[in-house]
Design an enzyme around this catalytic site. Structure first.
Site, PDB file in Angstrom:
ATOM      1  CE1 TYR A 137      -4.899  -1.862   4.871  1.00 49.79           C
ATOM      2  CE2 TYR A 137      -3.869   0.002   4.666  1.00 49.79           C
ATOM      3  CZ  TYR A 137      -4.344  -0.873   3.972  1.00 49.79           C
ATOM      4  OH  TYR A 137      -4.236  -1.255   2.758  1.00 49.79           O
ATOM      5  CB  SER A 152      -0.874  -0.025   1.344  1.00 54.50           C
ATOM      6  OG  SER A 152      -1.388   1.282   1.326  1.00 54.50           O
TER       7      SER A 152
HETATM    8  P1  NAD Z   1     -11.286  -5.819  -0.692  1.00 52.62           P
HETATM    9  O1  NAD Z   1     -12.013  -5.971   0.762  1.00 52.62           O
HETATM   10  O2  NAD Z   1     -12.055  -5.719  -1.892  1.00 52.62           O
HETATM   11  O3  NAD Z   1     -10.699  -7.403  -0.929  1.00 52.62           O
HETATM   12  C1  NAD Z   1      -9.791  -7.943   0.177  1.00 52.62           C
HETATM   13  C2  NAD Z   1      -9.970  -9.535  -0.065  1.00 52.62           C
HETATM   14  O4  NAD Z   1      -9.198 -10.090   0.954  1.00 52.62           O
HETATM   15  C3  NAD Z   1     -11.381 -10.010  -0.141  1.00 52.62           C
HETATM   16  O5  NAD Z   1     -11.465 -10.782  -1.258  1.00 52.62           O
HETATM   17  C4  NAD Z   1     -11.338 -10.873   1.148  1.00 52.62           C
HETATM   18  O6  NAD Z   1     -12.377 -12.007   1.068  1.00 52.62           O
HETATM   19  C5  NAD Z   1     -10.108 -11.360   1.262  1.00 52.62           C
HETATM   20  N1  NAD Z   1      -9.565 -11.680   2.804  1.00 52.62           N
HETATM   21  C6  NAD Z   1      -9.704 -11.173   3.796  1.00 52.62           C
HETATM   22  N2  NAD Z   1      -9.413 -11.831   4.711  1.00 52.62           N
HETATM   23  C7  NAD Z   1      -8.925 -12.943   4.216  1.00 52.62           C
HETATM   24  C8  NAD Z   1      -8.246 -14.109   4.837  1.00 52.62           C
HETATM   25  N3  NAD Z   1      -8.312 -14.138   6.081  1.00 52.62           N
HETATM   26  N4  NAD Z   1      -7.742 -15.012   3.927  1.00 52.62           N
HETATM   27  C9  NAD Z   1      -8.132 -15.184   2.669  1.00 52.62           C
HETATM   28  N5  NAD Z   1      -8.561 -14.108   2.122  1.00 52.62           N
HETATM   29  C10 NAD Z   1      -8.837 -13.006   2.739  1.00 52.62           C
HETATM   30  O7  NAD Z   1     -10.264  -4.920  -0.804  1.00 52.62           O
HETATM   31  P2  NAD Z   1      -9.120  -4.520  -1.632  1.00 52.62           P
HETATM   32  O8  NAD Z   1      -8.953  -3.140  -1.820  1.00 52.62           O
HETATM   33  O9  NAD Z   1      -9.255  -5.346  -3.143  1.00 52.62           O
HETATM   34  O10 NAD Z   1      -7.791  -5.032  -0.851  1.00 52.62           O
HETATM   35  C11 NAD Z   1      -6.780  -5.867  -1.523  1.00 52.62           C
HETATM   36  C12 NAD Z   1      -5.434  -5.677  -1.053  1.00 52.62           C
HETATM   37  O11 NAD Z   1      -5.175  -4.368  -1.524  1.00 52.62           O
HETATM   38  C13 NAD Z   1      -5.246  -5.485   0.618  1.00 52.62           C
HETATM   39  O12 NAD Z   1      -3.872  -6.181   0.840  1.00 52.62           O
HETATM   40  C14 NAD Z   1      -5.263  -4.169   0.867  1.00 52.62           C
HETATM   41  O13 NAD Z   1      -4.791  -3.674   1.978  1.00 52.62           O
HETATM   42  C15 NAD Z   1      -4.543  -3.686  -0.627  1.00 52.62           C
HETATM   43  N6  NAD Z   1      -4.909  -2.097  -0.672  1.00 52.62           N
HETATM   44  C16 NAD Z   1      -6.060  -1.670  -1.172  1.00 52.62           C
HETATM   45  C17 NAD Z   1      -6.244  -0.486  -1.363  1.00 52.62           C
HETATM   46  C18 NAD Z   1      -7.125   0.239  -1.873  1.00 52.62           C
HETATM   47  O14 NAD Z   1      -7.440   1.359  -2.105  1.00 52.62           O
HETATM   48  N7  NAD Z   1      -8.455  -0.483  -2.150  1.00 52.62           N
HETATM   49  C19 NAD Z   1      -4.801   0.289  -1.313  1.00 52.62           C
HETATM   50  C20 NAD Z   1      -3.594  -0.060  -0.686  1.00 52.62           C
HETATM   51  C21 NAD Z   1      -3.727  -1.220  -0.694  1.00 52.62           C
END
Ligand code: NAD
Length: 269
Positions: free
Chosen positions: A167, A154
């Site tokens: 986080y 991130s």
């Molecule tokens: P999201 O909530 O859509 O996806 C998160 C996914 O992780 C979901 O599919 C959820 O079911 C899965 N998950 C949660 N706990 C789990 C577990 N114990 N085992 C297996 N799967 C699990 O959110 P996202 O934005 O797609 O996030 C994905 C990644 O991207 C994360 O690591 C998040 O920190 C990172 N991220 C997102 C953003 C953003 O702006 N959306 C920015 C920076 C980083």
């Protein structure tokens, strides 16, 4: 120039929604067979829908339920994938959660849950993936590298984030995990990198984009003046996983519309 992941098997954790689903579809369109990992019964239908999009577009894969914070489940997932598909070539360590709280009110459970999924989950999956890469060795009919790991980190790998100490700590630690693995396994031709997304439109940050006021305030942080989409991350993941990126290892690549240029300094700070 073509991005090809043909004959390769990719495990994408947390692929039932958001960034993980975008990456799964991008890797599939480059020819990889995708393991659409999801965490629980509740996310089964979402995972199946992602797999259907992949197969409707001519791709291949399976869904696989596994909580990445649980060692026995992660070990079994890799064993099952290897027994069904022969090996694993690519790991996308994407699963992640937020449990936000003012620091003095943060419970140990909120801390442990975020570290357990975001950091320990990435450790467990990387460990099992690397063991399999080393067992298989290099097979140039698949890739010139022995294996590829992409951690989804991130911008909060480097931007402190009040109210989100768990986080931000998990993402800062992923940087050291990624660089250490790249150093430790470089000679084995295992490439390890991180993608650091800025604000990507997914369920995790719905509060930041679901009203015009929230979106307006979010865009003030983004010089490029748009929110990112899962495809923006998927495009880069497919490239980094491919042999076109064979000299890229041990680095974090930011995909953030310029967020890490610190927009608030654009008028002199
Ligand atoms: P999201 O909530 O859509 O996806 C998160 C996914 O992780 C979901 O599919 C959820 O079911 C899965 N998950 C949660 N706990 C789990 C577990 N114990 N085992 C297996 N799967 C699990 O959110 P996202 O934005 O797609 O996030 C994905 C990644 O991207 C994360 O690591 C998040 O920190 C990172 N991220 C997102 C953003 C953003 O702006 N959306 C920015 C920076 C980083």
């Amino acid at each position: 120039m073509e991005i090809s992941l043909r004959n390769q098997v990719a495990v994408v954790t947390g692929a039932s929604s958001g960034i993980g689903s975008g990456i799964a579809k991008s890797l599939a369109s480059a020819g990889a067979t995708i393991i659409v990992n999801h965490s629980s019964e509740r996310s089964t239908d979402e995972a199946k829908a992602v797999l259907k999009e992949i197969t409707d577009a001519g791709g291949t894969g399976i869904t696989y339920q596994c909580d990445v914070s649980k060692e026995d489940q992660v070990v079994k997932m890799f064993q099952d994938v290897v027994s069904q598909f022969g090996t694993v070539d690519i790991l996308i360590n994407n699963a992640g959660v937020q449990k936000d709280s003012k620091f003095t009110e943060m419970t140990l459970d909120q801390w442990n849950t975020v570290i357990g999924i975001n950091l320990t989950g990435q450790f467990l999956c990387a460990r099992e993936a690397i063991k399999e890469f080393l067992r298989r060795g290099i097979d140039t009919s698949r890739s010139v590298a022995c294996g590829k790991i992409i951690h989804i980190s991130s911008v909060h790998e480097i931007i402190p984030w009040a109210g989100h100490a768990n986080y931000a700590s998990s993402k800062g630690a992923i940087r050291m995990l990624m660089q250490t693995l790249a150093q430790e396994y470089g000679a084995d031709k295992i490439r390890v990198n991180s993608i650091c997304p800025g604000a990507i439109q997914t369920p995790i940050n719905k509060d930041a984009w679901s009203t015009p006021e929230a979106l307006d305030s979010l865009l003030k942080l983004i010089p490029y003046n748009r929110i990112g989409q899962p495809q923006d991350i998927g495009n880069l993941a497919a490239f980094i996983a491919s042999d076109l990126a064979d000299y890229i290892t041990g680095t974090s690549i930011f995909v953030d519309g310029g967020m890490t240029t610190f927009e608030s300094f654009s008028t002199g700070g």
